[in-house]
Design a protein around this motif. Structure first.
Motif, PDB file in Angstrom:
ATOM      1  N   SER A  16       0.723  -1.168   0.000  1.00 26.04           N
ATOM      2  CA  SER A  16       0.000   0.000   0.000  1.00 26.04           C
ATOM      3  C   SER A  16       0.728   1.177   0.000  1.00 26.04           C
ATOM      4  O   SER A  16       0.785   1.620  -0.292  1.00 26.04           O
ATOM      5  CB  SER A  16      -0.809   0.023   1.108  1.00 26.04           C
ATOM      6  N   ILE A  17       1.283   1.692   0.363  1.00 17.74           N
ATOM      7  CA  ILE A  17       1.980   2.756  -0.172  1.00 17.74           C
ATOM      8  C   ILE A  17       2.557   3.681   0.781  1.00 17.74           C
ATOM      9  O   ILE A  17       2.004   3.971   1.759  1.00 17.74           O
ATOM     10  CB  ILE A  17       1.239   3.480  -1.245  1.00 17.74           C
ATOM     11  N   GLY A  18       3.685   3.976   0.297  1.00 13.81           N
ATOM     12  CA  GLY A  18       4.375   5.026   0.909  1.00 13.81           C
ATOM     13  C   GLY A  18       3.919   6.283   0.306  1.00 13.81           C
ATOM     14  O   GLY A  18       3.856   7.290   0.942  1.00 13.81           O
ATOM     15  N   ALA A  19       3.535   6.306  -0.931  1.00  9.24           N
ATOM     16  CA  ALA A  19       3.045   7.544  -1.520  1.00  9.24           C
ATOM     17  C   ALA A  19       1.915   7.171  -2.438  1.00  9.24           C
ATOM     18  O   ALA A  19       2.027   6.260  -3.216  1.00  9.24           O
ATOM     19  CB  ALA A  19       4.164   8.215  -2.290  1.00  9.24           C
ATOM     20  N   LEU A  20       0.805   7.853  -2.353  1.00  8.60           N
ATOM     21  CA  LEU A  20      -0.360   7.516  -3.154  1.00  8.60           C
ATOM     22  C   LEU A  20      -0.186   7.977  -4.594  1.00  8.60           C
ATOM     23  O   LEU A  20       0.384   9.031  -4.852  1.00  8.60           O
ATOM     24  CB  LEU A  20      -1.606   8.192  -2.565  1.00  8.60           C
ATOM     25  N   LEU A  21      -0.721   7.190  -5.517  1.00  2.03           N
ATOM     26  CA  LEU A  21      -0.693   7.595  -6.915  1.00  2.03           C
ATOM     27  C   LEU A  21      -1.601   8.787  -7.129  1.00  2.03           C
ATOM     28  O   LEU A  21      -2.749   8.791  -6.702  1.00  2.03           O
ATOM     29  CB  LEU A  21      -1.176   6.442  -7.789  1.00  2.03           C
ATOM     30  N   TYR A 219       8.307   5.754  -3.368  1.00  4.99           N
ATOM     31  CA  TYR A 219       8.516   7.192  -3.565  1.00  4.99           C
ATOM     32  C   TYR A 219       8.666   7.548  -5.039  1.00  4.99           C
ATOM     33  O   TYR A 219       9.195   6.770  -5.833  1.00  4.99           O
ATOM     34  CB  TYR A 219       9.767   7.655  -2.817  1.00  4.99           C
ATOM     35  N   GLY A 220       8.232   8.751  -5.386  1.00  2.00           N
ATOM     36  CA  GLY A 220       8.401   9.258  -6.736  1.00  2.00           C
ATOM     37  C   GLY A 220       9.666  10.086  -6.845  1.00  2.00           C
ATOM     38  O   GLY A 220      10.053  10.792  -5.906  1.00  2.00           O
ATOM     39  N   ALA A 221      10.322   9.990  -7.991  1.00  2.09           N
ATOM     40  CA  ALA A 221      11.553  10.758  -8.222  1.00  2.09           C
ATOM     41  C   ALA A 221      11.695  10.977  -9.727  1.00  2.09           C
ATOM     42  O   ALA A 221      10.933  10.423 -10.525  1.00  2.09           O
ATOM     43  CB  ALA A 221      12.769  10.014  -7.669  1.00  2.09           C
ATOM     44  N   LYS A 222      12.654  11.785 -10.109  1.00  4.21           N
ATOM     45  CA  LYS A 222      12.919  11.976 -11.533  1.00  4.21           C
ATOM     46  C   LYS A 222      14.384  11.710 -11.806  1.00  4.21           C
ATOM     47  O   LYS A 222      15.254  11.966 -10.957  1.00  4.21           O
ATOM     48  CB  LYS A 222      12.534  13.387 -11.982  1.00  4.21           C
ATOM     49  N   ASP A 223      14.669  11.173 -13.006  1.00  2.00           N
ATOM     50  CA  ASP A 223      16.050  10.878 -13.364  1.00  2.00           C
ATOM     51  C   ASP A 223      16.722  12.105 -13.972  1.00  2.00           C
ATOM     52  O   ASP A 223      16.136  13.196 -14.018  1.00  2.00           O
ATOM     53  CB  ASP A 223      16.120   9.667 -14.295  1.00  2.00           C
ATOM     54  N   ARG A 224      17.941  11.926 -14.438  1.00  2.00           N
ATOM     55  CA  ARG A 224      18.723  13.061 -14.950  1.00  2.00           C
ATOM     56  C   ARG A 224      18.093  13.689 -16.186  1.00  2.00           C
ATOM     57  O   ARG A 224      18.377  14.834 -16.517  1.00  2.00           O
ATOM     58  CB  ARG A 224      20.145  12.599 -15.270  1.00  2.00           C
ATOM     59  N   ASN A 225      17.224  12.922 -16.864  1.00  3.60           N
ATOM     60  CA  ASN A 225      16.554  13.443 -18.051  1.00  3.60           C
ATOM     61  C   ASN A 225      15.174  14.006 -17.741  1.00  3.60           C
ATOM     62  O   ASN A 225      14.420  14.381 -18.644  1.00  3.60           O
ATOM     63  CB  ASN A 225      16.436  12.342 -19.108  1.00  3.60           C
ATOM     64  N   LEU A 280       2.752  12.985  -3.188  1.00  2.78           N
ATOM     65  CA  LEU A 280       3.757  13.543  -2.278  1.00  2.78           C
ATOM     66  C   LEU A 280       3.343  13.448  -0.814  1.00  2.78           C
ATOM     67  O   LEU A 280       3.951  14.082   0.043  1.00  2.78           O
ATOM     68  CB  LEU A 280       4.021  15.009  -2.646  1.00  2.78           C
ATOM     69  N   ASP A 281       2.302  12.659  -0.535  1.00  2.00           N
ATOM     70  CA  ASP A 281       1.854  12.467   0.841  1.00  2.00           C
ATOM     71  C   ASP A 281       1.835  10.985   1.173  1.00  2.00           C
ATOM     72  O   ASP A 281       1.292  10.178   0.415  1.00  2.00           O
ATOM     73  CB  ASP A 281       0.449  13.042   1.034  1.00  2.00           C
ATOM     74  N   ILE A 282       2.415  10.627   2.303  1.00  5.56           N
ATOM     75  CA  ILE A 282       2.444   9.235   2.747  1.00  5.56           C
ATOM     76  C   ILE A 282       1.156   8.923   3.501  1.00  5.56           C
ATOM     77  O   ILE A 282       0.784   9.647   4.419  1.00  5.56           O
ATOM     78  CB  ILE A 282       3.653   8.978   3.663  1.00  5.56           C
ATOM     79  N   THR A 283       0.483   7.848   3.111  1.00  6.32           N
ATOM     80  CA  THR A 283      -0.730   7.464   3.825  1.00  6.32           C
ATOM     81  C   THR A 283      -0.378   6.825   5.163  1.00  6.32           C
ATOM     82  O   THR A 283       0.628   6.108   5.272  1.00  6.32           O
ATOM     83  CB  THR A 283      -1.575   6.481   3.004  1.00  6.32           C
ATOM     84  N   THR A 284      -1.194   7.095   6.184  1.00  4.09           N
ATOM     85  CA  THR A 284      -0.981   6.476   7.498  1.00  4.09           C
ATOM     86  C   THR A 284      -2.194   5.656   7.913  1.00  4.09           C
ATOM     87  O   THR A 284      -2.376   5.349   9.089  1.00  4.09           O
ATOM     88  CB  THR A 284      -0.684   7.542   8.576  1.00  4.09           C
ATOM     89  N   TYR A 285      -3.045   5.338   6.962  1.00  6.41           N
ATOM     90  CA  TYR A 285      -4.219   4.511   7.214  1.00  6.41           C
ATOM     91  C   TYR A 285      -5.103   5.087   8.317  1.00  6.41           C
ATOM     92  O   TYR A 285      -5.616   4.377   9.174  1.00  6.41           O
ATOM     93  CB  TYR A 285      -3.794   3.085   7.552  1.00  6.41           C
ATOM     94  N   GLY A 286      -5.244   6.400   8.302  1.00  2.00           N
ATOM     95  CA  GLY A 286      -6.126   7.057   9.242  1.00  2.00           C
ATOM     96  C   GLY A 286      -5.563   7.262  10.625  1.00  2.00           C
ATOM     97  O   GLY A 286      -6.214   7.865  11.486  1.00  2.00           O
ATOM     98  N   LYS A 307       6.641   4.087   9.721  1.00  5.23           N
ATOM     99  CA  LYS A 307       6.511   3.509   8.382  1.00  5.23           C
ATOM    100  C   LYS A 307       5.060   3.221   8.052  1.00  5.23           C
ATOM    101  O   LYS A 307       4.230   2.970   8.916  1.00  5.23           O
ATOM    102  CB  LYS A 307       7.355   2.247   8.241  1.00  5.23           C
ATOM    103  N   SER A 308       4.766   3.249   6.757  1.00  8.81           N
ATOM    104  CA  SER A 308       3.437   2.936   6.247  1.00  8.81           C
ATOM    105  C   SER A 308       3.506   1.645   5.449  1.00  8.81           C
ATOM    106  O   SER A 308       4.373   1.494   4.590  1.00  8.81           O
ATOM    107  CB  SER A 308       2.949   4.080   5.357  1.00  8.81           C
ATOM    108  N   GLY A 309       2.609   0.709   5.740  1.00  9.01           N
ATOM    109  CA  GLY A 309       2.594  -0.549   5.014  1.00  9.01           C
ATOM    110  C   GLY A 309       1.226  -1.193   5.068  1.00  9.01           C
ATOM    111  O   GLY A 309       0.461  -0.976   6.013  1.00  9.01           O
ATOM    112  N   GLN A 310       0.902  -2.030   4.088  1.00 10.85           N
ATOM    113  CA  GLN A 310      -0.437  -2.585   3.957  1.00 10.85           C
ATOM    114  C   GLN A 310      -0.870  -3.421   5.152  1.00 10.85           C
ATOM    115  O   GLN A 310      -1.991  -3.295   5.641  1.00 10.85           O
ATOM    116  CB  GLN A 310      -0.529  -3.458   2.719  1.00 10.85           C
ATOM    117  N   THR A 311      -0.018  -4.282   5.649  1.00 10.86           N
ATOM    118  CA  THR A 311      -0.438  -5.234   6.666  1.00 10.86           C
ATOM    119  C   THR A 311      -0.537  -4.619   8.051  1.00 10.86           C
ATOM    120  O   THR A 311      -1.537  -4.770   8.747  1.00 10.86           O
ATOM    121  CB  THR A 311       0.537  -6.429   6.703  1.00 10.86           C
ATOM    122  N   THR A 312       0.511  -3.925   8.460  1.00  7.06           N
ATOM    123  CA  THR A 312       0.533  -3.368   9.820  1.00  7.06           C
ATOM    124  C   THR A 312       0.233  -1.879   9.835  1.00  7.06           C
ATOM    125  O   THR A 312       0.254  -1.246  10.898  1.00  7.06           O
ATOM    126  CB  THR A 312       1.891  -3.635  10.488  1.00  7.06           C
TER     127      THR A 312
END
Length: 406
Positions: A16-21, A219-225, A280-286, A307-312
């Motif tokens: 689940s995500i560290g960062a939402l789409l 996490y989202g990032a951009k490469d050198r291009n 750019l926002d990390i979900t904390t499951y409420g 940390k944010s993760g699906q199970t815990t």
């Protein structure tokens, strides 16, 4: 490892995500008034719900939690200035009371550290010497994975390389321990530990899917291009699959440094398809609202961490050590895999959490890699436990990326 339907290996990975789409930024709406508008209140330095979670984790008041975060940030800035001034230091770590202890190379350096308002000590060995010892153990383990050794790492607080033993007595383990113990009291052996595994799982549905498997969006990032990429745990995209979010493709794996049974680093990236983006926002499951990603400044050992993760979901603890190596056991009887370059923590995780986002304050720290095989968290934010994560800053540097931030 193959993720096909036949003879597929089942990792316990994450979701689940560290960062939402494509997550939007929420804005507040205010009721109209006939009074003159007052100046807007200053934004809090830290996300309020996160402060609450950290207060529970640390067993202190919310005021004390904020003071702890403020003090950690201030001390890290002072340490950065010392390094900028080329004061000869050998690493630093947070003590239990929240003080940043700086390892000084000699008495003169210690004097400079104290003048900067930080605690100093001149260790018997220090980071450089411990790194040298650990590198020798890495080289040995990479030739033959020691199944009985769960992890080995540089522990600045104890000024040792700490080796965690899970009980197996295979030849590679015996040879590894012999080499480790030849370093005398520079190596500390801790017995009675659990085997470790990467934390992947095959659930019915997911936040990010590939070939019937599931992992976290990191996490989202951009490469050198300037192209957008997803940064995640390398074992999530070992076969460089197409990735889907809510059933729709959004990215394609392009690079990974993880391979089952061979020397590995648990980092990887995927190219984000046009029209998609990583939020750019990390979900904390409420449990703590959402946490903005504002940078990737590495937090020292002992710093507060969540940390944010699906199970815990949203769990918190502290940073352990960096430059950690582990032996991961494959659940389906495949070869053991030695992974280097990880960090340890007291954050609790379980199967399904891999790839989840670690954050300290508003600084992104990394992605869940793995943890003890039989660990079970209690459902609370401050669940007792441990885990290993791939430091984000190392992944950004290796792939030449710039983190997307608010």
């Amino acid at each position: 490892m193959k993720h096909g339907k036949k003879n597929a290996r089942r990792y316990i990975v994450a979701a689940s995500i560290g960062a939402l789409l494509s997550a939007g930024v929420a804005t507040g709406a205010y009721a109209g008034t006939t009074e003159e508008p007052s100046a807007p209140a200053a934004a809090p330095a830290y996300q309020p719900e996160m402060v609450k979670a950290l207060a529970v984790t640390l067993g202190v008041s919310e005021k004390a939690a904020v003071e702890r975060l403020d003090r950690e940030a201030e001390q890290q800035d002072r340490f950065a200035e010392l390094r900028k001034d080329r004061v000869d230091t050998l690493g630093a770590f947070f003590a239990k009371d929240g003080s940043l202890v700086v390892n000084a190379a000699d008495a003169e350096a210690a004097k400079d550290v104290r003048a900067a308002g930080l605690e100093a000590r001149v260790p018997e060995r220090g980071e450089s010497e411990l790194d040298r010892i650990k590198a020798q153990l890495d080289a040995k383990a990479l030739k033959s994975a020691p199944a009985g050794i769960s992890a080995w790492s540089v522990d600045l607080a104890s000024d040792t390389v700490t080796v965690e033993v899970n009980g197996d007595t295979d030849a590679a383990t015996r040879s590894f321990l012999k080499a480790a113990q030849s370093n005398g009291d520079a190596v500390r052996v801790v017995k009675g530990q659990e085997k470790l595994e990467t934390q992947a799982v095959v659930p019915p549905g997911s936040r990010m899917t590939f070939n019937g498997y599931l992992c976290s969006v990191g996490y989202g990032a951009k490469d050198r291009n300037g192209k957008q990429v997803l940064v995640t745990a390398g074992h999530c995209i070992e076969d460089l699959p197409a990735l889907a979010y809510n059933g729709t493709r959004f990215a394609k794996g392009t690079h990974t440094r993880f391979a089952l049974g061979t020397r590995s680093v648990d980092m990887g990236i995927a190219a984000v398809d046009a029209g998609n983006s990583i939020g750019l926002d990390i979900t904390t499951y409420g449990k703590a609202g959402t946490v903005p990603v504002k940078g990737s400044k590495r937090a020292p050992s002992g710093a507060a961490l969540c940390k944010s993760g699906q199970t815990t979901n949203w769990t918190c603890g502290k940073v352990g050590s960096y430059n950690v190596s582990v032996t991961y056991t494959d659940q389906n009887g495949g070869p053991d895999t030695v992974v280097t370059g990880l960090a340890s923590s007291s954050v609790c995780t379980q199967g399904g959490d891999s790839g989840g986002a670690y954050v300290s304050g508003d600084q992104a720290q990394g992605m869940t890699s793995g943890g003890p095989t039989n660990q079970r968290c209690n459902g609370q934010v401050n669940s007792p436990g441990s885990s290993y994560f791939q430091p984000l800053d190392d992944a950004l540097a290796y792939y030449g990326l710039t983190l997307n931030t608010k």
